[in-house]
Scaffold this motif. Structure first.
Motif: not given
Length: 126
Positions: A50-55, A107-114
């Motif tokens: 995973a990577i944050s918005r800022s990178g 985010p590390l969990e698949s459920s967190e992604y939209k």
């Protein structure tokens, strides 16, 4: 609403490398935390990186640490996964995912992604 399209999968020998790409469209790329997951038949989708918005923040599954590198290019609205020293155990369908979130969150969990792409297949021959 984001649309995600993965590319770069294929067949590679064990020990080889591949670079996956995830092209995003439909909304502001910089507003997304993003991640890679993988799945094999009969198994649950597994977190890869995973990577944050800022990178500036990244996270990896223990199984890929030191071999895979996640990155993003805001100018191209694209996220990448550089996969090195590939093993047969890395063979799977790889999915990219995105969600709006805070700047440094990974985010590390698949459920967190939209938002999810359709996936790209990676096959590793021994």
């Amino acid at each position: 609403q984001a649309q995600l399209v993965e590319s770069g999968g294929g067949l590679v020998q064990a020990g080889g490398s591949l670079r996956l790409s995830c092209a995003a469209s439909g909304s502001t790329f910089s507003s997304y935390n993003m991640g890679w997951f993988r799945q094999t038949p009969g198994k649950e989708r597994e977190f890869v990186a995973a990577i944050s918005r800022s990178g500036g923040n990244t996270d990896y599954a223990d199984s890929v640490k030191g071999r895979f590198i996640i990155s993003r290019d805001g100018a191209k609205n694209t996220m990448y996964l550089q996969m090195n020293s590939l093993k047969p155990a890395d063979a799977a369908r790889y999915y990219c995912a995105a969600r709006c979130g805070s700047t440094r969150y990974t985010p590390l969990e698949s459920s967190e992604y939209k938002y999810w792409g359709q996936g790209t297949q990676v096959t590793v021959s021994s």
